[in-house]
Motif scaffolding. Structure first.
Motif, PDB file in Angstrom:
ATOM      1  N   ILE A   1      23.060  20.908 -15.087  1.00 64.95           N
ATOM      2  CA  ILE A   1      24.151  20.600 -15.835  1.00 64.95           C
ATOM      3  C   ILE A   1      24.876  19.268 -16.207  1.00 64.95           C
ATOM      4  CG2 ILE A   1      26.860  21.395 -16.265  1.00 64.95           C
ATOM      5  CD1 ILE A   1      26.156  24.057 -14.948  1.00 64.95           C
ATOM      6  N   GLY A   2      24.847  18.710 -14.974  1.00 65.85           N
ATOM      7  CA  GLY A   2      25.263  17.040 -15.194  1.00 65.85           C
ATOM      8  C   GLY A   2      24.387  16.267 -16.109  1.00 65.85           C
ATOM      9  N   PHE A   3      22.926  16.577 -15.937  1.00 68.39           N
ATOM     10  CA  PHE A   3      21.971  15.889 -17.088  1.00 68.39           C
ATOM     11  C   PHE A   3      22.445  16.339 -18.349  1.00 68.39           C
ATOM     12  CE2 PHE A   3      18.058  16.155 -19.364  1.00 68.39           C
ATOM     13  CZ  PHE A   3      17.943  14.638 -19.325  1.00 68.39           C
ATOM     14  N   LEU A   4      22.458  17.816 -18.485  1.00 62.40           N
ATOM     15  CA  LEU A   4      22.797  18.097 -20.035  1.00 62.40           C
ATOM     16  C   LEU A   4      23.903  17.368 -20.519  1.00 62.40           C
ATOM     17  CD1 LEU A   4      21.786  21.863 -19.640  1.00 62.40           C
ATOM     18  CD2 LEU A   4      20.685  20.262 -20.885  1.00 62.40           C
ATOM     19  N   ILE A   5      25.035  17.710 -19.675  1.00 63.84           N
ATOM     20  CA  ILE A   5      26.319  16.850 -20.379  1.00 63.84           C
ATOM     21  C   ILE A   5      26.147  15.258 -20.839  1.00 63.84           C
ATOM     22  CG2 ILE A   5      28.671  15.725 -19.690  1.00 63.84           C
ATOM     23  CD1 ILE A   5      28.757  18.200 -17.744  1.00 63.84           C
ATOM     24  N   GLN A   6      25.253  14.885 -20.316  1.00 65.64           N
ATOM     25  CA  GLN A   6      24.923  13.304 -20.599  1.00 65.64           C
ATOM     26  C   GLN A   6      23.914  13.359 -21.781  1.00 65.64           C
ATOM     27  OE1 GLN A   6      26.463  10.478 -19.410  1.00 65.64           O
ATOM     28  NE2 GLN A   6      27.664  11.721 -18.009  1.00 65.64           N
TER      29      GLN A   6
ATOM     30  N   PRO B   1      22.901  31.660 -16.683  1.00 63.19           N
ATOM     31  CA  PRO B   1      23.638  31.726 -18.143  1.00 63.19           C
ATOM     32  C   PRO B   1      24.398  30.821 -18.762  1.00 63.19           C
ATOM     33  CG  PRO B   1      23.778  33.607 -16.458  1.00 63.19           C
ATOM     34  CD  PRO B   1      23.367  32.401 -15.507  1.00 63.19           C
ATOM     35  N   GLN B   2      24.916  29.911 -17.680  1.00 62.79           N
ATOM     36  CA  GLN B   2      25.830  28.873 -18.128  1.00 62.79           C
ATOM     37  C   GLN B   2      24.964  27.784 -18.836  1.00 62.79           C
ATOM     38  OE1 GLN B   2      28.009  26.834 -15.613  1.00 62.79           O
ATOM     39  NE2 GLN B   2      29.598  26.221 -16.973  1.00 62.79           N
ATOM     40  N   ILE B   3      23.756  27.244 -18.217  1.00 64.36           N
ATOM     41  CA  ILE B   3      22.997  26.409 -18.615  1.00 64.36           C
ATOM     42  C   ILE B   3      22.248  26.763 -19.906  1.00 64.36           C
ATOM     43  CG2 ILE B   3      20.523  25.414 -18.158  1.00 64.36           C
ATOM     44  CD1 ILE B   3      21.372  25.540 -15.186  1.00 64.36           C
ATOM     45  N   ILE B   4      21.979  28.271 -19.939  1.00 62.60           N
ATOM     46  CA  ILE B   4      21.144  28.611 -21.255  1.00 62.60           C
ATOM     47  C   ILE B   4      22.250  28.601 -22.389  1.00 62.60           C
ATOM     48  CG2 ILE B   4      20.423  30.784 -22.604  1.00 62.60           C
ATOM     49  CD1 ILE B   4      19.409  31.584 -19.898  1.00 62.60           C
ATOM     50  N   LYS B   5      23.528  28.767 -22.385  1.00 60.52           N
ATOM     51  CA  LYS B   5      24.772  28.779 -23.177  1.00 60.52           C
ATOM     52  C   LYS B   5      24.787  27.434 -23.690  1.00 60.52           C
ATOM     53  CE  LYS B   5      29.274  30.539 -24.044  1.00 60.52           C
ATOM     54  NZ  LYS B   5      30.196  31.226 -23.461  1.00 60.52           N
ATOM     55  N   ILE B   6      24.750  26.437 -22.620  1.00 60.50           N
ATOM     56  CA  ILE B   6      24.806  25.033 -23.131  1.00 60.50           C
ATOM     57  C   ILE B   6      23.769  24.565 -24.051  1.00 60.50           C
ATOM     58  CG2 ILE B   6      25.047  22.418 -22.289  1.00 60.50           C
ATOM     59  CD1 ILE B   6      26.401  23.587 -19.682  1.00 60.50           C
ATOM     60  N   VAL B   7      22.431  25.202 -23.858  1.00 65.79           N
ATOM     61  CA  VAL B   7      21.339  24.652 -24.344  1.00 65.79           C
ATOM     62  C   VAL B   7      21.404  25.159 -25.728  1.00 65.79           C
ATOM     63  CG1 VAL B   7      18.845  24.684 -24.343  1.00 65.79           C
ATOM     64  CG2 VAL B   7      20.116  24.275 -22.412  1.00 65.79           C
ATOM     65  N   ARG B   8      21.752  26.213 -25.794  1.00 68.39           N
ATOM     66  CA  ARG B   8      21.594  27.150 -26.953  1.00 68.39           C
ATOM     67  C   ARG B   8      22.709  26.689 -28.091  1.00 68.39           C
ATOM     68  NH1 ARG B   8      20.930  33.560 -25.634  1.00 68.39           N
ATOM     69  NH2 ARG B   8      18.516  33.429 -25.182  1.00 68.39           N
ATOM     70  N   SER B   9      23.934  26.277 -27.506  1.00 64.05           N
ATOM     71  CA  SER B   9      24.959  25.860 -28.254  1.00 64.05           C
ATOM     72  C   SER B   9      24.770  24.318 -28.824  1.00 64.05           C
ATOM     73  CB  SER B   9      26.590  25.735 -27.619  1.00 64.05           C
ATOM     74  OG  SER B   9      26.339  25.148 -26.452  1.00 64.05           O
TER      75      SER B   9
ATOM     76  N   THR C   1      25.867  21.611 -27.095  1.00 62.77           N
ATOM     77  CA  THR C   1      26.849  20.661 -26.886  1.00 62.77           C
ATOM     78  C   THR C   1      27.509  21.323 -25.465  1.00 62.77           C
ATOM     79  OG1 THR C   1      29.296  20.101 -27.260  1.00 62.77           O
ATOM     80  CG2 THR C   1      28.685  22.501 -27.828  1.00 62.77           C
ATOM     81  N   ALA C   2      27.940  20.283 -24.706  1.00 58.82           N
ATOM     82  CA  ALA C   2      28.570  20.400 -23.294  1.00 58.82           C
ATOM     83  C   ALA C   2      30.057  20.100 -23.463  1.00 58.82           C
ATOM     84  CB  ALA C   2      27.733  19.711 -22.357  1.00 58.82           C
TER      85      ALA C   2
END
Length: 211
Positions: free
Chosen positions: A111-116, A55-63, A65-66
């Motif tokens: 999540i680490g990759f998405l932050i970058q 759910p957190q990963i999906i939320k990051i992708v949809r928004s 931004t990390a």
């Protein structure tokens, strides 16, 4: 009966326990009940951990931004998870006792990759993944003394504590309005999961009941 045996042995029950339950009808065999409970709890933890951070990963992708997440906290969390995973793997613990850690580790890597990536540093994100898997490969190789793995496993609790403190600090400084995807969580039931995992370690499937 053969179908039941094929489904349960050896994945769920050792052959002796299968015979105790289904041939001798000894449903109260203590050692076999411990083995069965250990296996069921371990599988339950693993299944639950597969979706802990989705759910957190999906939320990051949809928004898109990390913002609010600390990459340093991700690294600390990976240190804790990786230490536990490598220690369990090298000591031959059953997968049911540490499988949750593996899935949490993969989700934390995402999540680490998405932050970058969402921060405009995709190349750095790819490099982060490459370096991480390279380090894991080296640590699991015969070149590294077991003492090093033990030290990494011992760093589990301090790493988690520092990770939590850093994320709380980030959220506090940025304000609640920007904490839409913040506060990385190893697992909402991490404490209970560790207790159950300890049970799985001390009562591994195929342990005393299989002899």
């Amino acid at each position: 009966m053969d179908t039941i045996r094929a489904l349960l042995v050896p994945g769920i029950l050792p052959e002796r326990c299968h015979d105790e339950f289904f041939l001798n009808y000894n449903l109260l065999h203590v050692e076999c009940l411990k083995v069965l409970l250990s296996k069921v709890l371990g599988i339950g933890i693993i299944v639950g951990s597969v979706l802990v951070k989705v759910p957190q990963i999906i939320k990051i992708v949809r928004s898109g931004t990390a913002e609010g997440l600390s990459f340093k906290s991700v690294l600390l969390e990976l240190l804790a998870l990786s230490g536990t995973m490598m220690y369990s793997f090298t000591h031959g613990f059953p997968f049911s006792a540490w499988g949750e850690v593996l899935f949490l580790m993969v989700q934390t890597l995402i999540i680490g990759f998405l932050i970058q990536h969402l921060g405009g540093r995709t190349t750095l994100g790819v490099l982060f993944l490459a370096v991480y898997f390279s380090v894991i490969a080296v640590l699991l190789s015969p070149l590294i003394p077991m003492a090093v793995i033990t030290v990494l496993q011992a760093a589990n609790i301090p790493a988690v504590v520092f990770s939590r403190v850093r994320n709380v600090t980030c959220v506090t400084l940025q304000g609640e309005g920007q904490a839409h995807s913040s506060l990385l969580s190893v697992s909402p039931c991490r404490g209970r999961g560790r207790l159950i995992a300890l049970f799985c370690l001390y009562h591994p499937a195929g342990g005393g009941a299989g002899s």
